[in-house]
Motif scaffolding. Structure first.
Motif, PDB file in Angstrom:
ATOM      1  N   UNK A  10       5.983  -5.042 -11.120  1.00 50.09           N
ATOM      2  CA  UNK A  10       5.757  -6.638 -11.325  1.00 50.09           C
ATOM      3  C   UNK A  10       4.387  -7.093 -10.879  1.00 50.09           C
ATOM      4  N   UNK A  11       4.248  -7.890 -10.015  1.00 51.33           N
ATOM      5  CA  UNK A  11       3.008  -8.318  -9.859  1.00 51.33           C
ATOM      6  C   UNK A  11       1.888  -7.642  -8.539  1.00 51.33           C
ATOM      7  N   UNK A  12       2.526  -6.554  -8.490  1.00 49.88           N
ATOM      8  CA  UNK A  12       1.870  -5.707  -7.592  1.00 49.88           C
ATOM      9  C   UNK A  12       1.413  -4.326  -8.203  1.00 49.88           C
ATOM     10  N   UNK A  13       0.714  -3.623  -7.223  1.00 48.66           N
ATOM     11  CA  UNK A  13       0.471  -1.968  -7.551  1.00 48.66           C
ATOM     12  C   UNK A  13       0.853  -1.081  -6.488  1.00 48.66           C
ATOM     13  N   UNK A  14       1.327  -0.018  -7.033  1.00 47.11           N
ATOM     14  CA  UNK A  14       1.386   1.163  -6.272  1.00 47.11           C
ATOM     15  C   UNK A  14       0.341   2.026  -6.449  1.00 47.11           C
ATOM     16  N   UNK A  15      -0.295   2.912  -5.593  1.00 50.42           N
ATOM     17  CA  UNK A  15      -1.441   3.513  -5.763  1.00 50.42           C
ATOM     18  C   UNK A  15      -1.624   4.721  -5.064  1.00 50.42           C
ATOM     19  N   UNK A  16      -2.364   5.659  -5.900  1.00 44.93           N
ATOM     20  CA  UNK A  16      -2.670   6.937  -4.993  1.00 44.93           C
ATOM     21  C   UNK A  16      -4.142   7.055  -5.068  1.00 44.93           C
ATOM     22  N   UNK A  17      -4.825   7.206  -3.862  1.00 42.57           N
ATOM     23  CA  UNK A  17      -6.337   7.096  -3.758  1.00 42.57           C
ATOM     24  C   UNK A  17      -6.837   8.632  -3.509  1.00 42.57           C
ATOM     25  N   UNK A  18      -7.966   9.038  -3.842  1.00 44.51           N
ATOM     26  CA  UNK A  18      -8.589  10.159  -3.777  1.00 44.51           C
ATOM     27  C   UNK A  18     -10.067  10.066  -3.746  1.00 44.51           C
ATOM     28  N   UNK A  19     -10.574  11.133  -2.989  1.00 41.59           N
ATOM     29  CA  UNK A  19     -12.080  11.183  -2.939  1.00 41.59           C
ATOM     30  C   UNK A  19     -12.392  12.527  -3.706  1.00 41.59           C
ATOM     31  N   UNK A  20     -13.586  12.547  -4.392  1.00 44.40           N
ATOM     32  CA  UNK A  20     -13.783  13.908  -5.072  1.00 44.40           C
ATOM     33  C   UNK A  20     -15.456  14.071  -5.036  1.00 44.40           C
ATOM     34  N   UNK A  21     -15.464  15.244  -4.633  1.00 46.61           N
ATOM     35  CA  UNK A  21     -16.743  15.793  -4.432  1.00 46.61           C
ATOM     36  C   UNK A  21     -17.007  16.793  -5.855  1.00 46.61           C
ATOM     37  N   UNK A  22     -17.785  16.365  -6.760  1.00 44.88           N
ATOM     38  CA  UNK A  22     -17.792  17.100  -7.979  1.00 44.88           C
ATOM     39  C   UNK A  22     -18.604  18.198  -8.011  1.00 44.88           C
ATOM     40  N   UNK A  23     -19.486  18.415  -6.803  1.00 46.94           N
ATOM     41  CA  UNK A  23     -20.318  19.718  -6.716  1.00 46.94           C
ATOM     42  C   UNK A  23     -19.476  20.646  -6.133  1.00 46.94           C
ATOM     43  N   UNK A  24     -18.766  20.261  -5.236  1.00 47.09           N
ATOM     44  CA  UNK A  24     -17.785  21.324  -4.445  1.00 47.09           C
ATOM     45  C   UNK A  24     -16.780  21.559  -5.438  1.00 47.09           C
ATOM     46  N   UNK A  25     -16.308  20.693  -6.148  1.00 51.58           N
ATOM     47  CA  UNK A  25     -15.109  20.595  -7.059  1.00 51.58           C
ATOM     48  C   UNK A  25     -13.904  20.496  -6.038  1.00 51.58           C
ATOM     49  N   UNK A  26     -13.983  19.635  -5.054  1.00 56.44           N
ATOM     50  CA  UNK A  26     -12.799  19.673  -3.994  1.00 56.44           C
ATOM     51  C   UNK A  26     -12.315  18.090  -4.231  1.00 56.44           C
ATOM     52  N   UNK A  27     -10.903  17.931  -4.283  1.00 57.90           N
ATOM     53  CA  UNK A  27     -10.423  16.685  -4.396  1.00 57.90           C
ATOM     54  C   UNK A  27      -9.633  16.452  -3.019  1.00 57.90           C
ATOM     55  N   UNK A  28      -9.672  15.105  -2.484  1.00 55.32           N
ATOM     56  CA  UNK A  28      -8.868  14.982  -1.305  1.00 55.32           C
ATOM     57  C   UNK A  28      -8.130  13.750  -1.480  1.00 55.32           C
ATOM     58  N   UNK A  29      -6.725  13.723  -1.580  1.00 56.77           N
ATOM     59  CA  UNK A  29      -5.810  12.701  -1.713  1.00 56.77           C
ATOM     60  C   UNK A  29      -5.506  11.991  -0.371  1.00 56.77           C
ATOM     61  N   UNK A  30      -6.075  10.888  -0.046  1.00 57.35           N
ATOM     62  CA  UNK A  30      -6.236  10.670   1.075  1.00 57.35           C
ATOM     63  C   UNK A  30      -5.099   9.235   1.397  1.00 57.35           C
ATOM     64  N   UNK A  31      -4.688   8.603   0.318  1.00 55.52           N
ATOM     65  CA  UNK A  31      -3.802   7.154   0.500  1.00 55.52           C
ATOM     66  C   UNK A  31      -2.751   7.182  -0.492  1.00 55.52           C
ATOM     67  N   UNK A  32      -1.563   7.043  -0.179  1.00 55.45           N
ATOM     68  CA  UNK A  32      -0.411   6.533  -1.234  1.00 55.45           C
ATOM     69  C   UNK A  32      -0.059   5.062  -0.745  1.00 55.45           C
ATOM     70  N   UNK A  33       0.225   4.262  -1.450  1.00 55.79           N
ATOM     71  CA  UNK A  33       0.517   2.873  -1.110  1.00 55.79           C
ATOM     72  C   UNK A  33       1.559   2.436  -2.074  1.00 55.79           C
ATOM     73  N   UNK A  34       2.923   2.205  -1.648  1.00 59.10           N
ATOM     74  CA  UNK A  34       3.817   1.423  -2.527  1.00 59.10           C
ATOM     75  C   UNK A  34       4.233   0.109  -1.833  1.00 59.10           C
ATOM     76  N   UNK A  35       4.342  -1.047  -2.529  1.00 59.43           N
ATOM     77  CA  UNK A  35       4.612  -2.389  -1.958  1.00 59.43           C
ATOM     78  C   UNK A  35       5.986  -2.347  -1.741  1.00 59.43           C
ATOM     79  N   UNK A  36       6.233  -3.085  -0.614  1.00 59.60           N
ATOM     80  CA  UNK A  36       7.669  -3.011  -0.133  1.00 59.60           C
ATOM     81  C   UNK A  36       8.689  -3.426  -1.278  1.00 59.60           C
ATOM     82  N   UNK A  37       8.398  -4.120  -2.058  1.00 58.96           N
ATOM     83  CA  UNK A  37       9.589  -4.518  -3.129  1.00 58.96           C
ATOM     84  C   UNK A  37       9.884  -3.380  -4.212  1.00 58.96           C
ATOM     85  N   UNK A  38       8.933  -2.501  -4.134  1.00 58.55           N
ATOM     86  CA  UNK A  38       9.260  -1.071  -5.184  1.00 58.55           C
ATOM     87  C   UNK A  38       9.483   0.006  -4.241  1.00 58.55           C
TER      88      UNK A  38
END
Length: 86
Positions: A21-49
């Protein structure tokens, strides 16, 4: 059953997004391209979804992408952690 949705990946913003609708659900991550490590640190889904399976779809898309890139994955987000143990 989860609705069919379009997941957008924004590497510059290090996030996966679903427009809901007019909102966003999201998965956020941080990436260290040198070590090739990724950390998924946040998910968010709006209450309506919530309860539609959007967080699961975001996490599965993020993990799939990270595997294809050959990243070592970790999760400081408690929602993502069980997906990495499976």
């Amino acid at each position: 059953m989860s609705p069919s949705v379009e997941i957008q990946h924004s590497p510059a913003q290090q996030r996966f997004v679903i427009q809901w609708l007019n909102e966003q659900a999201e998965l956020l991550y941080s990436l260290d391209p040198i070590s090739r490590k990724i950390n998924f640190y946040r998910t968010y889904v709006p209450p309506s979804a919530r309860g539609q399976g959007l967080a699961r779809q975001l996490v599965e898309a993020g993990i799939d992408w990270a595997k294809k890139q050959g990243y070592e994955m970790q999760a400081s987000c408690s929602y993502v952690q069980p997906f990495l143990k499976a």
